[in-house]
Design a protein around this motif. Structure first.
Motif, PDB file in Angstrom:
ATOM      1  N   TYR A  18      -2.126   7.306   4.206  1.00  0.00           N
ATOM      2  CA  TYR A  18      -2.519   8.619   4.720  1.00  0.00           C
ATOM      3  C   TYR A  18      -4.010   8.857   4.493  1.00  0.00           C
ATOM      4  CZ  TYR A  18      -2.911  13.694   5.030  1.00  0.00           C
ATOM      5  OH  TYR A  18      -3.318  14.970   5.350  1.00  0.00           O
ATOM      6  N   LEU A  19      -4.482   8.559   3.293  1.00  0.00           N
ATOM      7  CA  LEU A  19      -5.889   8.759   2.964  1.00  0.00           C
ATOM      8  C   LEU A  19      -6.787   7.902   3.852  1.00  0.00           C
ATOM      9  CD1 LEU A  19      -8.110  10.000   1.247  1.00  0.00           C
ATOM     10  CD2 LEU A  19      -7.701   8.177  -0.434  1.00  0.00           C
ATOM     11  N   ASN A  20      -6.437   6.648   4.031  1.00  0.00           N
ATOM     12  CA  ASN A  20      -7.237   5.774   4.893  1.00  0.00           C
ATOM     13  C   ASN A  20      -7.328   6.319   6.313  1.00  0.00           C
ATOM     14  OD1 ASN A  20      -7.821   3.982   2.819  1.00  0.00           O
ATOM     15  ND2 ASN A  20      -6.158   2.587   3.346  1.00  0.00           N
ATOM     16  N   LYS A  21      -6.234   6.872   6.797  1.00  0.00           N
ATOM     17  CA  LYS A  21      -6.230   7.469   8.125  1.00  0.00           C
ATOM     18  C   LYS A  21      -7.140   8.698   8.165  1.00  0.00           C
ATOM     19  CE  LYS A  21      -3.132   9.419  11.595  1.00  0.00           C
ATOM     20  NZ  LYS A  21      -1.755   9.801  11.915  1.00  0.00           N
ATOM     21  N   LYS A  22      -7.032   9.564   7.140  1.00  0.00           N
ATOM     22  CA  LYS A  22      -7.843  10.781   7.087  1.00  0.00           C
ATOM     23  C   LYS A  22      -9.334  10.459   6.948  1.00  0.00           C
ATOM     24  CE  LYS A  22      -6.675  14.539   6.973  1.00  0.00           C
ATOM     25  NZ  LYS A  22      -6.629  15.497   8.072  1.00  0.00           N
ATOM     26  N   LEU A  23      -9.664   9.389   6.230  1.00  0.00           N
ATOM     27  CA  LEU A  23     -11.066   9.030   6.012  1.00  0.00           C
ATOM     28  C   LEU A  23     -11.768   8.580   7.297  1.00  0.00           C
ATOM     29  CD1 LEU A  23     -10.851   7.269   2.540  1.00  0.00           C
ATOM     30  CD2 LEU A  23     -11.981   9.448   3.056  1.00  0.00           C
ATOM     31  N   MET A  51       0.851  -1.175   0.000  1.00  0.00           N
ATOM     32  CA  MET A  51       0.000   0.000   0.000  1.00  0.00           C
ATOM     33  C   MET A  51       0.897   1.239   0.000  1.00  0.00           C
ATOM     34  SD  MET A  51      -3.048   1.130   2.678  1.00  0.00           S
ATOM     35  CE  MET A  51      -3.747  -0.488   2.704  1.00  0.00           C
ATOM     36  N   SER A  52       0.541   2.216  -0.824  1.00  0.00           N
ATOM     37  CA  SER A  52       1.343   3.430  -0.937  1.00  0.00           C
ATOM     38  C   SER A  52       1.197   4.298   0.308  1.00  0.00           C
ATOM     39  CB  SER A  52       0.924   4.233  -2.168  1.00  0.00           C
ATOM     40  OG  SER A  52      -0.357   4.795  -1.952  1.00  0.00           O
ATOM     41  N   ASP A  53       2.168   5.191   0.482  1.00  0.00           N
ATOM     42  CA  ASP A  53       2.112   6.125   1.600  1.00  0.00           C
ATOM     43  C   ASP A  53       0.860   7.000   1.506  1.00  0.00           C
ATOM     44  OD1 ASP A  53       4.448   5.167   2.706  1.00  0.00           O
ATOM     45  OD2 ASP A  53       5.716   6.719   1.826  1.00  0.00           O
ATOM     46  N   PHE A  54       0.519   7.398   0.269  1.00  0.00           N
ATOM     47  CA  PHE A  54      -0.681   8.221   0.100  1.00  0.00           C
ATOM     48  C   PHE A  54      -1.921   7.452   0.523  1.00  0.00           C
ATOM     49  CE2 PHE A  54      -4.419   9.357  -2.427  1.00  0.00           C
ATOM     50  CZ  PHE A  54      -4.633  10.631  -1.931  1.00  0.00           C
ATOM     51  N   ARG A  55      -2.037   6.199   0.100  1.00  0.00           N
ATOM     52  CA  ARG A  55      -3.219   5.401   0.444  1.00  0.00           C
ATOM     53  C   ARG A  55      -3.314   5.227   1.958  1.00  0.00           C
ATOM     54  NH1 ARG A  55      -8.099   4.892  -1.014  1.00  0.00           N
ATOM     55  NH2 ARG A  55      -7.416   4.928  -3.145  1.00  0.00           N
ATOM     56  N   ASP A  88     -11.705  10.414   9.883  1.00  0.00           N
ATOM     57  CA  ASP A  88     -12.192  11.680  10.431  1.00  0.00           C
ATOM     58  C   ASP A  88     -13.523  11.998   9.740  1.00  0.00           C
ATOM     59  OD1 ASP A  88     -12.770  14.327  11.051  1.00  0.00           O
ATOM     60  OD2 ASP A  88     -10.870  15.124  10.307  1.00  0.00           O
ATOM     61  N   PRO A  89     -14.636  12.048  10.491  1.00  0.00           N
ATOM     62  CA  PRO A  89     -15.958  12.257   9.883  1.00  0.00           C
ATOM     63  C   PRO A  89     -16.065  13.532   9.038  1.00  0.00           C
ATOM     64  CG  PRO A  89     -16.200  11.607  12.174  1.00  0.00           C
ATOM     65  CD  PRO A  89     -14.730  11.839  11.935  1.00  0.00           C
ATOM     66  N   ALA A  90     -15.450  14.622   9.466  1.00  0.00           N
ATOM     67  CA  ALA A  90     -15.525  15.871   8.698  1.00  0.00           C
ATOM     68  C   ALA A  90     -14.793  15.727   7.368  1.00  0.00           C
ATOM     69  CB  ALA A  90     -14.938  17.023   9.507  1.00  0.00           C
ATOM     70  N   PHE A  91     -13.619  15.099   7.402  1.00  0.00           N
ATOM     71  CA  PHE A  91     -12.856  14.887   6.171  1.00  0.00           C
ATOM     72  C   PHE A  91     -13.611  13.952   5.230  1.00  0.00           C
ATOM     73  CE2 PHE A  91      -9.901  12.600   3.478  1.00  0.00           C
ATOM     74  CZ  PHE A  91      -9.090  13.614   2.983  1.00  0.00           C
ATOM     75  N   LYS A  92     -14.163  12.867   5.782  1.00  0.00           N
ATOM     76  CA  LYS A  92     -14.895  11.892   4.963  1.00  0.00           C
ATOM     77  C   LYS A  92     -16.103  12.538   4.295  1.00  0.00           C
ATOM     78  CE  LYS A  92     -16.708   7.234   4.730  1.00  0.00           C
ATOM     79  NZ  LYS A  92     -17.008   7.415   3.349  1.00  0.00           N
TER      80      LYS A  92
END
Length: 86
Positions: A7-12, A1-5, A14-18
């Motif tokens: 990071y994105l999974n972690k950010k997702l 899994m890429s670093d971006f993926r 967060d309810p506001a970010f999602k």
């Protein structure tokens, strides 16, 4: 899994970010579908521009998400690829 993926999974989580991410989903799907349709027809942006009369730079902006095309423009693009806009 890429670093971006990762990071994105972690950010997702967060309810506001999602919520904001999900708002972009229809736009992203439209862009992705348009690019895939053009590639399936083996057309470059320049060739599609010649067929539709839409400037190649405008097609590029639509495909990279920096334009907000009118429905009539999307219809012209679909017509140029012998497709129906749904």
């Amino acid at each position: 899994m890429s670093d971006f993926r990762k990071y994105l999974n972690k950010k997702l989580k967060d309810p506001a970010f999602k919520k904001e991410w999900d708002k972009l989903d229809p736009e992203y799907n439209l862009i992705r579908s348009m690019i895939m349709a053009r590639q399936k027809k083996h057309l470059t942006q320049k060739q599609l521009a010649a067929i539709t009369g839409i400037d190649q730079a405008d097609i590029s902006k639509i495909e990279n998400g920096t334009a907000n095309p009118a429905l009539s423009t999307l219809k012209r693009l679909a017509d140029g690829m012998d497709m129906i806009l749904k």
